[in-house]
Design an enzyme around this catalytic site. Structure first.
Site, PDB file in Angstrom:
ATOM      1  N   GLY A  11      23.320 -20.663  16.123  1.00 24.28           N
ATOM      2  CA  GLY A  11      23.190 -19.854  14.920  1.00 24.28           C
ATOM      3  C   GLY A  11      21.742 -19.670  14.541  1.00 24.28           C
ATOM      4  N   LEU A  14      19.488 -18.722   8.192  1.00 27.10           N
ATOM      5  CA  LEU A  14      18.625 -19.653   7.466  1.00 27.10           C
ATOM      6  C   LEU A  14      18.918 -21.116   7.801  1.00 27.10           C
ATOM      7  CD1 LEU A  14      18.135 -18.307   3.829  1.00 27.10           C
ATOM      8  CD2 LEU A  14      16.361 -18.847   5.497  1.00 27.10           C
ATOM      9  N   SER A 252      25.210  -6.540  -5.332  1.00 31.03           N
ATOM     10  CA  SER A 252      24.768  -7.878  -5.726  1.00 31.03           C
ATOM     11  C   SER A 252      25.101  -8.240  -7.166  1.00 31.03           C
ATOM     12  CB  SER A 252      23.252  -7.986  -5.533  1.00 31.03           C
ATOM     13  OG  SER A 252      22.771  -9.197  -6.071  1.00 31.03           O
ATOM     14  N   ARG A 299      32.092 -15.841 -10.410  1.00 32.07           N
ATOM     15  CA  ARG A 299      32.789 -14.834  -9.621  1.00 32.07           C
ATOM     16  C   ARG A 299      34.305 -15.006  -9.630  1.00 32.07           C
ATOM     17  NH1 ARG A 299      28.367 -14.917  -4.632  1.00 32.07           N
ATOM     18  NH2 ARG A 299      26.687 -14.036  -5.887  1.00 32.07           N
ATOM     19  N   HIS A 366      34.304 -12.660   0.414  1.00 30.52           N
ATOM     20  CA  HIS A 366      32.843 -12.720   0.465  1.00 30.52           C
ATOM     21  C   HIS A 366      32.281 -14.018   1.049  1.00 30.52           C
ATOM     22  CE1 HIS A 366      28.702 -12.028  -0.658  1.00 30.52           C
ATOM     23  NE2 HIS A 366      28.683 -13.061  -1.481  1.00 30.52           N
ATOM     24  N   ARG A 415      31.474 -21.160  -5.537  1.00 36.21           N
ATOM     25  CA  ARG A 415      30.015 -21.155  -5.416  1.00 36.21           C
ATOM     26  C   ARG A 415      29.401 -20.303  -6.517  1.00 36.21           C
ATOM     27  NH1 ARG A 415      26.420 -17.532  -3.503  1.00 36.21           N
ATOM     28  NH2 ARG A 415      27.953 -16.243  -2.414  1.00 36.21           N
ATOM     29  N   LEU A 421      21.786 -19.088  -0.680  1.00 34.65           N
ATOM     30  CA  LEU A 421      20.520 -19.175   0.047  1.00 34.65           C
ATOM     31  C   LEU A 421      19.893 -20.558  -0.111  1.00 34.65           C
ATOM     32  CD1 LEU A 421      18.942 -15.676  -0.729  1.00 34.65           C
ATOM     33  CD2 LEU A 421      19.919 -16.461   1.438  1.00 34.65           C
TER      34      LEU A 421
END
Length: 629
Positions: A11, A14, A252, A299, A366, A415, A421
């Site tokens: 992978g 990040l 976003s 969310r 998502h 989350r 990130l």
């Protein structure tokens, strides 16, 4: 002289690049395997920002409040020591990104600018316009390129991970991978393997904001070789996704954080353009139902509110499954400056300008809060992670580690926006440091593992390829994927029911059988995209069964997992603080085996075996999930 220790990182997002960076800086050789050029990894799609407490707005924000918001927002289902360390180290991670050359947005005074995100009341999100993920990934990639030039890192781009190779003791000692250009299957030895393969949004088909490569196939292959999956029932639907025939695209959360408002016409028969609907005839339901947070509720809360407005109240725009996300009341220059990236996406794919008319949005699959189970070691001195412990981010398979979205470690049941990130960067760094110390404790030599262990696994993978390419079946894999998406989005979606989940599990079992009778049209033996797709599809179907099975096993409402039939019972006319009410709730909790426990799925021939594990709750005593009203 001993051979240099070697680590394989699967992978290039990040998480993967951060882990590779830390291992290479510790003096070990690193090989990075990626489905494509690492700079195309899905981390580039993250838009809104990354959380860290700097309080440049003078709102009296604190690191402790970041910890509290993350734990409460995740409904207390995350192990607390890793979350504590992540939030404490977040400012330092931002400073490190700055030294890598990432140019964050700043105020007129030159301070780091911050924006508001869902589930919090303080501005805590550092950002680089509306393309933050891209800027962060490119910054770390430059560091990896520096190490490449020194011969300490080697990239294998356009290779797909197929399986682990384990020795007699079951310790991971390498991988088998396939060259996506030539279809050659080869083995690669390693002293340790780190999986950083991202999310699994494609399990929900084209109704996902994830890229077509976010299949979860690598994690599922590790699962079928003995790795545990945890909390997979918690799959986040993003409330503001742009609808499309091919896929949904993320708008976003920064749009809400910068002042965007969600609404529908009060009249279900409304046929005027959105801009022509008077203010008094608009239903700003998030602001009305959750006045304390308004449009910046988490969310999961926003998704359920949209679900209720559309499906229960029948107020979807034009009678369809959509609501408005409105930016038109904001200064055009301001939103163009702050949200340019997502405005361009909407203009390109929808043909309308969000500066002048509201966007049409609806929840879409998502982010996976669940993933590969990973361990941690608690630092007894401060209650966080023990720095450098080889247990940190280790899976239950010795020698195999996981980080990024493919692990389950930081978000619990939900989350918070802009923690993704952060968790990817932090977990990658922690995993890399853990692996470096794991290698220092190894005594055996990699070359002591017999060659046949690797050759047998290569033959097994080649046999799977041959069986698929020689199949005379009639099933269309693209049709099967669409059916998978319909099953998962329709029956394992925002709102769940046990009878429907049982139906979904039966449908998924049938779908898996059909996936072994596909028809591949490719006639060449190189770059066979159909074969690659079918192998990923089979893993997605298996992951769907794990998600549905875990959802069936958890009879409660928590975060992104919502079963109306199992909402926490509330006696009539009772209220919090009333002794009878509290006694009733405590009785309910004791009867519910899933209360504040992690769901763990183990692979078996008969399907996933589901069990529950205790959570470390030592940082913040659990309360009821936060009431955002």
């Amino acid at each position: 002289m001993k051979r240099p220790r070697k680590v394989i990182v699967v992978g290039g997002g990040l998480g993967g690049l951060w882990s590779a960076l830390r291992v290479a800086e510790a003096g070990f050789q690193v090989e990075i395997f990626s489905l494509f050029e690492v700079k195309r990894s899905h981390s580039v799609c993250a838009q809104g920002g990354i959380n860290a407490c700097f309080d440049t707005k003078g709102e009296r924000d604190s690191v402790w409040q970041h910890i509290v918001d993350t734990l409460k927002g995740g409904a207390y289902l995350a192990n607390q020591p890793p979350v504590k360390s992540m939030c404490e180290q977040a400012p330092g991670i931002i400073r490190t990104f700055e030294r890598m050359g990432v140019t964050f947005s700043r105020t007129a005074e030159g301070l780091l600018d911050l924006r508001l995100f869902g589930g919090v009341k303080n501005r805590r999100t550092v950002f680089a316009g509306a393309s933050t993920g891209q800027q962060l990934l490119y910054g770390v990639d430059q560091e990896i390129r520096r190490l490449e030039s020194l011969g300490r890192v080697q990239k294998y781009e356009w290779w797909e991970f197929l399986s682990l190779v384990k020795d007699r003791q079951g310790t991971c000692k390498g991988i088998v991978a396939m060259n996506l250009r030539t279809m050659d299957v080869k083995h690669f030895r390693a002293d340790a393997v780190i999986l950083a393969t991202g999310g699994m949004g494609q399990v929900f088909g084209h109704r996902s904001t994830n890229s077509t490569n976010s299949t979860g196939a690598a994690a599922c292959r590790a699962y079928r070789q003995g790795a545990w999956l945890a909390n997979t029932e918690f799959f986040q639907f993003h409330p503001t996704a742009m609808l499309g025939d091919d896929k949904t695209r993320l708008m976003s959360e920064a749009a809400r954080g910068e002042g965007g408002r969600i609404w529908v016409p009060k009249n279900p028969q409304e046929n005027r353009r959105a801009g022509d609907v008077p203010e008094q005839e608009r239903f700003y339901f998030l602001e009305e139902w959750y006045p304390s947070y308004g449009n910046t509720v988490p969310r999961d809360v926003a998704c359920r509110a949209i679900w209720k407005v559309v499906h229960e109240m029948g107020l979807g725009v034009s009678g369809e499954n959509k609501v408005y996300l409105d930016l038109t009341h904001l200064n055009p220059g301001f939103i163009e400056h702050r949200l340019h990236a997502i405005l361009d996406i909407y203009r390109k794919f929808h043909g309308a300008d969000p500066v002048h008319e509201p966007m049409e949005i609806y929840p879409s699959a998502h982010y996976a809060m669940g993933g590969l189970w990973v361990d941690f070691e608690k630092d007894q001195s401060d209650g966080g992670l023990k720095p450098g412990s080889p247990r940190n981010h280790a899976t239950n398979i010795p020698g195999l580690y996981a980080c990024g979205e493919c692990d389950y470690g930081y978000h619990g049941a939900n989350r918070l926006g802009a923690n993704s990130l952060l968790s990817a960067s932090f977990s990658g760094r922690v995993a890399g440091e853990a692996v470096a110390n794991y290698l220092k404790g190894l005594e055996d030599e990699l070359l002591s593992v017999p060659e046949r262990f690797y050759l047998d696994e290569v033959k097994r993978q080649q046999s799977i390829n041959l069986n698929l390419t020689s199949s005379d079946g009639s099933e269309n894999p693209y049709t099967l994927h669409r059916e998978l998406g319909e099953i998962m989005s329709g029956q394992v979606g925002v709102v769940r029911d046990n009878a429907v989940l049982n139906t979904a599990i039966d449908s998924l079992q049938e779908l898996e059988q059909r996936s072994h009778s596909v028809k591949l049209d490719a006639s060449n033996e190189w770059s066979d995209q159909g074969l690659i797709y079918v192998r990923q599809l089979q893993e997605m179907i298996r992951l769907g069964a794990v998600i549905a099975g875990s959802a069936l096993a958890r009879d409660e409402c928590r975060g992104a997992h919502f079963k109306p039939a199992f909402e926490l019972p509330t006696p009539k006319d009772a209220y919090p603080g009333d002794p009878a009410y509290e006694a009733y709730r405590e009785s309910w909790k004791k009867q519910n085996q899933t209360w504040l426990k992690t769901t763990v799925a183990e692979h078996s021939a008969d399907g996933p075996r589901i069990s529950f594990r205790e959570i470390d709750l030592s940082v913040l005593p659990p309360e009821e999930p936060r009431d955002y009203r």
